[in-house]
Scaffold this active site. Structure first.
Site, PDB file in Angstrom:
ATOM      1  N   ARG A  25       0.823  -1.215   0.000  1.00  0.00           N
ATOM      2  CA  ARG A  25       0.000   0.000   0.000  1.00  0.00           C
ATOM      3  C   ARG A  25       0.857   1.265   0.000  1.00  0.00           C
ATOM      4  O   ARG A  25       0.478   2.273   0.621  1.00  0.00           O
ATOM      5  CB  ARG A  25      -0.949   0.020   1.212  1.00  0.00           C
ATOM      6  CG  ARG A  25      -2.000  -1.069   1.191  1.00  0.00           C
ATOM      7  CD  ARG A  25      -3.079  -0.760   0.158  1.00  0.00           C
ATOM      8  NE  ARG A  25      -4.287  -1.522   0.387  1.00  0.00           N
ATOM      9  CZ  ARG A  25      -5.349  -1.071   1.053  1.00  0.00           C
ATOM     10  NH1 ARG A  25      -5.368   0.143   1.544  1.00  0.00           N
ATOM     11  NH2 ARG A  25      -6.402  -1.813   1.195  1.00  0.00           N
ATOM     12  N   ARG A  29      -3.047   7.148   1.080  1.00  0.00           N
ATOM     13  CA  ARG A  29      -3.435   8.376   1.770  1.00  0.00           C
ATOM     14  C   ARG A  29      -2.420   8.956   2.731  1.00  0.00           C
ATOM     15  O   ARG A  29      -2.519  10.114   3.124  1.00  0.00           O
ATOM     16  CB  ARG A  29      -4.760   8.145   2.505  1.00  0.00           C
ATOM     17  CG  ARG A  29      -5.942   8.105   1.559  1.00  0.00           C
ATOM     18  CD  ARG A  29      -7.133   7.494   2.211  1.00  0.00           C
ATOM     19  NE  ARG A  29      -6.807   6.126   2.611  1.00  0.00           N
ATOM     20  CZ  ARG A  29      -7.634   5.319   3.267  1.00  0.00           C
ATOM     21  NH1 ARG A  29      -8.805   5.761   3.639  1.00  0.00           N
ATOM     22  NH2 ARG A  29      -7.266   4.100   3.564  1.00  0.00           N
ATOM     23  N   ARG A  38      -5.592  12.571  -5.780  1.00  0.00           N
ATOM     24  CA  ARG A  38      -6.901  11.973  -5.506  1.00  0.00           C
ATOM     25  C   ARG A  38      -8.007  13.033  -5.522  1.00  0.00           C
ATOM     26  O   ARG A  38      -9.113  12.781  -5.982  1.00  0.00           O
ATOM     27  CB  ARG A  38      -6.812  11.288  -4.141  1.00  0.00           C
ATOM     28  CG  ARG A  38      -8.071  10.773  -3.546  1.00  0.00           C
ATOM     29  CD  ARG A  38      -8.412   9.382  -4.046  1.00  0.00           C
ATOM     30  NE  ARG A  38      -9.405   8.787  -3.184  1.00  0.00           N
ATOM     31  CZ  ARG A  38     -10.675   9.163  -3.148  1.00  0.00           C
ATOM     32  NH1 ARG A  38     -11.094  10.111  -3.947  1.00  0.00           N
ATOM     33  NH2 ARG A  38     -11.520   8.591  -2.317  1.00  0.00           N
ATOM     34  N   ASP A  76      -7.007  -1.893  -7.270  1.00  0.00           N
ATOM     35  CA  ASP A  76      -7.505  -2.532  -6.055  1.00  0.00           C
ATOM     36  C   ASP A  76      -7.770  -3.991  -6.379  1.00  0.00           C
ATOM     37  O   ASP A  76      -8.024  -4.330  -7.543  1.00  0.00           O
ATOM     38  CB  ASP A  76      -8.791  -1.854  -5.562  1.00  0.00           C
ATOM     39  CG  ASP A  76      -9.090  -2.257  -4.121  1.00  0.00           C
ATOM     40  OD1 ASP A  76      -8.540  -1.616  -3.205  1.00  0.00           O
ATOM     41  OD2 ASP A  76      -9.831  -3.230  -3.920  1.00  0.00           O
ATOM     42  N   TYR A 152     -15.255 -10.809   0.199  1.00  0.00           N
ATOM     43  CA  TYR A 152     -15.952  -9.545  -0.099  1.00  0.00           C
ATOM     44  C   TYR A 152     -17.183  -9.773  -0.968  1.00  0.00           C
ATOM     45  O   TYR A 152     -18.205  -9.121  -0.802  1.00  0.00           O
ATOM     46  CB  TYR A 152     -15.004  -8.567  -0.789  1.00  0.00           C
ATOM     47  CG  TYR A 152     -13.962  -7.998   0.151  1.00  0.00           C
ATOM     48  CD1 TYR A 152     -14.285  -6.981   1.047  1.00  0.00           C
ATOM     49  CD2 TYR A 152     -12.657  -8.483   0.164  1.00  0.00           C
ATOM     50  CE1 TYR A 152     -13.343  -6.466   1.918  1.00  0.00           C
ATOM     51  CE2 TYR A 152     -11.702  -7.976   1.031  1.00  0.00           C
ATOM     52  CZ  TYR A 152     -12.052  -6.967   1.905  1.00  0.00           C
ATOM     53  OH  TYR A 152     -11.126  -6.464   2.772  1.00  0.00           O
TER      54      TYR A 152
HETATM   55  O1  CP3 Z   1       0.153   0.976  -3.270  1.00  0.00           O
HETATM   56  C1  CP3 Z   1      -0.384  -0.127  -3.408  1.00  0.00           C
HETATM   57  O2  CP3 Z   1      -0.141  -1.089  -2.641  1.00  0.00           O
HETATM   58  C2  CP3 Z   1      -1.286  -0.364  -4.598  1.00  0.00           C
HETATM   59  C3  CP3 Z   1      -2.660  -0.138  -4.388  1.00  0.00           C
HETATM   60  C4  CP3 Z   1      -3.575  -1.062  -3.588  1.00  0.00           C
HETATM   61  C5  CP3 Z   1      -4.818  -0.583  -3.091  1.00  0.00           C
HETATM   62  N1  CP3 Z   1      -5.494  -1.639  -2.566  1.00  0.00           N
HETATM   63  C6  CP3 Z   1      -5.285   0.813  -3.170  1.00  0.00           C
HETATM   64  C7  CP3 Z   1      -6.362   1.295  -2.279  1.00  0.00           C
HETATM   65  C8  CP3 Z   1      -3.506  -2.429  -3.295  1.00  0.00           C
HETATM   66  C9  CP3 Z   1      -2.385  -3.423  -3.568  1.00  0.00           C
HETATM   67  C10 CP3 Z   1      -4.730  -2.781  -2.648  1.00  0.00           C
HETATM   68  C11 CP3 Z   1      -5.054  -4.152  -2.221  1.00  0.00           C
HETATM   69  C12 CP3 Z   1      -6.239  -4.398  -1.406  1.00  0.00           C
HETATM   70  N2  CP3 Z   1      -7.460  -3.778  -1.466  1.00  0.00           N
HETATM   71  C13 CP3 Z   1      -6.355  -5.441  -0.450  1.00  0.00           C
HETATM   72  C14 CP3 Z   1      -5.268  -6.437  -0.119  1.00  0.00           C
HETATM   73  C15 CP3 Z   1      -4.215  -5.868   0.735  1.00  0.00           C
HETATM   74  C16 CP3 Z   1      -4.632  -5.451   2.117  1.00  0.00           C
HETATM   75  O3  CP3 Z   1      -4.472  -4.271   2.424  1.00  0.00           O
HETATM   76  O4  CP3 Z   1      -5.114  -6.307   2.860  1.00  0.00           O
HETATM   77  C17 CP3 Z   1      -7.647  -5.383   0.095  1.00  0.00           C
HETATM   78  C18 CP3 Z   1      -8.207  -6.283   1.172  1.00  0.00           C
HETATM   79  C19 CP3 Z   1      -8.343  -4.332  -0.577  1.00  0.00           C
HETATM   80  C20 CP3 Z   1      -9.765  -3.928  -0.387  1.00  0.00           C
HETATM   81  C21 CP3 Z   1      -9.854  -2.514   0.045  1.00  0.00           C
HETATM   82  N3  CP3 Z   1      -9.665  -1.420  -0.780  1.00  0.00           N
HETATM   83  C22 CP3 Z   1     -10.170  -2.027   1.335  1.00  0.00           C
HETATM   84  C23 CP3 Z   1     -10.468  -2.889   2.535  1.00  0.00           C
HETATM   85  C24 CP3 Z   1     -10.177  -0.628   1.248  1.00  0.00           C
HETATM   86  C25 CP3 Z   1     -10.576   0.330   2.324  1.00  0.00           C
HETATM   87  C26 CP3 Z   1      -9.589   0.421   3.405  1.00  0.00           C
HETATM   88  C27 CP3 Z   1      -8.764   1.636   3.199  1.00  0.00           C
HETATM   89  O5  CP3 Z   1      -7.547   1.499   3.108  1.00  0.00           O
HETATM   90  O6  CP3 Z   1      -9.383   2.710   3.131  1.00  0.00           O
HETATM   91  C28 CP3 Z   1      -9.807  -0.269  -0.064  1.00  0.00           C
HETATM   92  C29 CP3 Z   1      -9.663   1.103  -0.614  1.00  0.00           C
HETATM   93  C30 CP3 Z   1      -8.295   1.450  -1.135  1.00  0.00           C
HETATM   94  N4  CP3 Z   1      -7.518   0.638  -1.942  1.00  0.00           N
HETATM   95  C31 CP3 Z   1      -7.616   2.683  -0.956  1.00  0.00           C
HETATM   96  C32 CP3 Z   1      -6.398   2.589  -1.671  1.00  0.00           C
HETATM   97  C33 CP3 Z   1      -5.347   3.656  -1.840  1.00  0.00           C
HETATM   98  C34 CP3 Z   1      -8.145   3.888  -0.193  1.00  0.00           C
HETATM   99  C35 CP3 Z   1      -9.194   4.575  -1.017  1.00  0.00           C
HETATM  100  C36 CP3 Z   1      -9.054   6.075  -1.074  1.00  0.00           C
HETATM  101  O7  CP3 Z   1      -7.998   6.606  -1.511  1.00  0.00           O
HETATM  102  O8  CP3 Z   1     -10.030   6.709  -0.713  1.00  0.00           O
END
Ligand code: CP3
Length: 345
Positions: A25, A29, A38, A76, A152
């Site tokens: 990640r 943010r 964003r 994602d 999910y």
């Molecule tokens: O930089 C990176 O690693 C690449 C981008 C990336 C995102 N999600 C961007 C994202 C990657 C590799 C993921 C994987 C992901 N997404 C997983 C597996 C890894 C982990 O963290 O367990 C899972 C379970 C998800 C599902 C997901 N997406 C959740 C649970 C959430 C909300 C939680 C949160 O962090 O807010 C997201 C949203 C998300 N995915 C964001 C980002 C940058 C935040 C959204 C935003 O910018 O508003």
């Protein structure tokens, strides 16, 4: 496999002149530069994922800012579920309006023949990034493991224990297996499409794979990851399998057939390596909350993990899970530098 990148060398268990490091990640943010991109325009998070120009920009940010040794595609794990026919929203956690609960729901799911067309923004971002990096860092593509995607899709959103998924898994295993077959085939096409487009490594995220007991992992989780990995056109593309909370079942995780096992922080890295053996690389495993600590503490923790690895080849430094949104960026920068500095030969 001949390669100049420390990250790829480490994936293949080859010696490196310093330990490669990236952060799960790492685009996100906690970076003001990400928040700026964003908020540009009216777009949602999904809009950002679908805009190759901005998605490429935020993928590059942590390379410039942190000096990480690998980039990870900005997307994602749930974006490829949309073309299966499920409406997806992020609030900011993922939400599916109509979760999968019945055989009719599973039957309706589409497994797109051509993932390059179904999520055309993904190969577009990958191609743009390969050009932008021009050999500077390798690009990691990724997907969710079938089990975590199912969590999910059945629950409809994040959860502490994914009760709806568990009800299906235990109560109607035939339905569960039918669903998993479809997800695994979509995932196989999706990841092969990323390799085809230019991804130089693949990470499979199994965030919820550690939610089940070892015998259930063997029955309900492992067969699908194993099938997925066996179906990838890997050639010289290493596969990383990260299962959160799997420290007590690493022998099973290894059976999935990845080149690298991702570790969370609930097991000592040295102990994990002893269990896994020297024919597989590892990635991890700093507790993400250590990035809230003062810098001398962060440095001590980096040194501790390097000591646990004890100079063995096949090691990629990372966090044990994603970086948290309120971490000060300067601490992440400091951590990456500490890994480089303390491991330099
Ligand atoms: O930089 C990176 O690693 C690449 C981008 C990336 C995102 N999600 C961007 C994202 C990657 C590799 C993921 C994987 C992901 N997404 C997983 C597996 C890894 C982990 O963290 O367990 C899972 C379970 C998800 C599902 C997901 N997406 C959740 C649970 C959430 C909300 C939680 C949160 O962090 O807010 C997201 C949203 C998300 N995915 C964001 C980002 C940058 C935040 C959204 C935003 O910018 O508003």
């Amino acid at each position: 496999m001949a390669t100049e990148y420390n990250f790829l060398k480490a994936c293949w268990g080859q010696p490196v002149d310093r330990v490669p490091v990236w952060l799960m990640r790492q685009a996100g943010r906690y970076l003001p530069q990400y928040r700026e991109v964003r908020s540009r325009g009216e777009g949602t998070f999904l809009d950002l994922c679908k805009d190759p120009e901005r998605a490429a920009e935020v993928t590059i940010q942590p390379i410039d800012i942190l000096n990480a040794d690998a980039a990870i595609l900005f997307s994602d794990i749930l974006t490829p579920i949309e073309p299966m026919g499920m409406a997806l929203d992020f609030t900011p956690g993922p939400v599916f309006a109509d979760p999968i609960r019945t055989q009719a729901d599973v039957d309706k799911l589409i497994v797109p023949e051509d993932m390059a067309q179904a999520v055309s923004y993904v190969p577009a971002i990958i191609k743009r990034l390969r050009t932008a990096f021009e050999g500077r860092v390798p690009l990691i593509g990724f997907g969710g493991a079938p089990f975590t995607l199912a969590c999910y899709m059945v629950e409809g959103k994040g959860s502490k224990d994914f009760a709806a998924l568990k009800q299906m898994m235990y109560g109607d295993p035939a339905l569960y297996h039918a669903l998993m077959e479809k997800i695994t085939e979509m995932d196989r096409r999706y990841l092969n499409m990323q390799i085809e487009a230019g991804a130089q490594a693949i990470q499979i995220f199994d965030t919820w794979g550690g939610l089940v007991a070892p015998h259930d992992f063997e029955k309900f989780v492992l067969p699908y990851t194993k099938k997925l990995i066996a179906g990838l056109n890997r050639k010289d593309v290493p596969v990383i399998y990260f299962v959160k909370n799997s420290g007590t079942m690493l022998e099973l995780v290894k059976e999935a057939g990845s080149d690298v096992v991702g570790l969370d922080w609930h097991i000592n890295l040295g102990k994990a390596r002893d269990i896994l053996g020297d024919d597989i690389a590892v990635q991890g495993n700093l507790d993400p909350t250590v990035l809230y600590a003062p810098k001398p503490y962060i440095e001590k923790e980096v040194q501790r993990i390097l000591d646990e690895n004890a100079g063995r080849p096949g090691f990629i430094f990372n966090l044990g899970h994603g970086i948290l949104p309120s971490v000060p960026p300067e601490n992440a920068i400091f951590m990456v530098d500490a890994v480089h500095r303390l491991s330099q030969k």
